[in-house]
Design an enzyme around this catalytic site. Sequence first.
Site, PDB file in Angstrom:
ATOM      1  N   ASP A   1      -7.429 -21.821  -2.777  1.00  0.00           N
ATOM      2  CA  ASP A   1      -8.187 -21.881  -1.546  1.00  0.00           C
ATOM      3  C   ASP A   1      -9.300 -22.920  -1.750  1.00  0.00           C
ATOM      4  O   ASP A   1      -9.674 -23.220  -2.887  1.00  0.00           O
ATOM      5  CB  ASP A   1      -8.770 -20.487  -1.274  1.00  0.00           C
TER       6      ASP A   1
ATOM      7  N   ASP B   1     -12.554 -23.606   0.680  1.00  0.00           N
ATOM      8  CA  ASP B   1     -13.929 -23.174   0.982  1.00  0.00           C
ATOM      9  C   ASP B   1     -14.246 -21.831   0.318  1.00  0.00           C
ATOM     10  O   ASP B   1     -13.535 -20.849   0.495  1.00  0.00           O
ATOM     11  CB  ASP B   1     -14.122 -23.022   2.493  1.00  0.00           C
TER      12      ASP B   1
HETATM   13 MG   LIG Z   1     -12.221 -19.227   1.232  1.00  0.00          MG
END
Ligand SMILES: [Mg+2]
Length: 290
Positions: free
Chosen positions: A14, A16
């Site tokens: 992932d 962010d």
């Molecule tokens: Mg995230």
Amino acid sequence: MNGFMHQKILIFTDVDGSLLDHHSYSYSAAEPLLEDLRTADVPVIPVTSKTRAELQVLRTELQNRHPFIVENGAAVFIPKACFPELVGNADTVDDLFCYAFSEPRAYWQALLKELETEFEHLFTTFEKAGVKGIMEMTGLSRAAAERANQRDFSEPVSWLGDEKSKQAFIAAVEARGATVLQGGRFLHITGGCDKGKAVQWLCQQYQDHYAGLDLLTLAAGDSHNDIAMLEVVDKPIIIRSPIQTIPTLKHRDVYITNKYGPEGWVEAVSKLIAPTISCPPSNNSLLGND
Ligand SMILES: [Mg+2]
């Protein structure tokens, strides 16, 4: 040479809150390790809710030439240099193969138009808001809002009504065949995709391409929409988040980081791959820090 010479490591991540700090969007804590992984030819594969245009900025900065997964698993993009050919009905976009798990954005926009009368004044979309509206809703700069709006497979909805009407809206959208992903700020209307399906499909491509190699798959994520991805890899990593509770997994071999964001990413990835990297390129952060 050691017992791991037939192993190929893939790191899905992932973006962010995981590879990038939740607040500052910085990945500086991970830079030395990313450099080592580049040298050791270990793919770091972004898996994100971002669009291809948004991710492109980061991929360029990181000199990342590996595949990537966008819009919450709606599509896998693979640089043509990675695999000579793909099975299935992959499209070609620039120098990338694109394998989509969702109908295109226009399909979801048309579906949302059908619901405008029933849910009048209760929602707005990126399409309706336009770049200026997106800037107001998100606080993004014009350039960043334009990139966020360059979507291929999904339409973000900003809900303006109460919770009860929102649930009725979600039910109506789902009844028409869409999937609704709840993000931090928006509802994402898209096809029947998730990060897990996309990761599994891409793993199969690697498996086919590197016949005879054992894949060791890692995935790192910090929030609810990462669960599907974390469940399908060998070594799931939950990155501790300053704003989210720790998601619950069924997987029995979960590493939960002590540190937040990119520092947690380094903590977990170094630990999990240290036994399998046989020849570190330099005296670096892959080994020897324990
Ligand atoms: Mg995230």
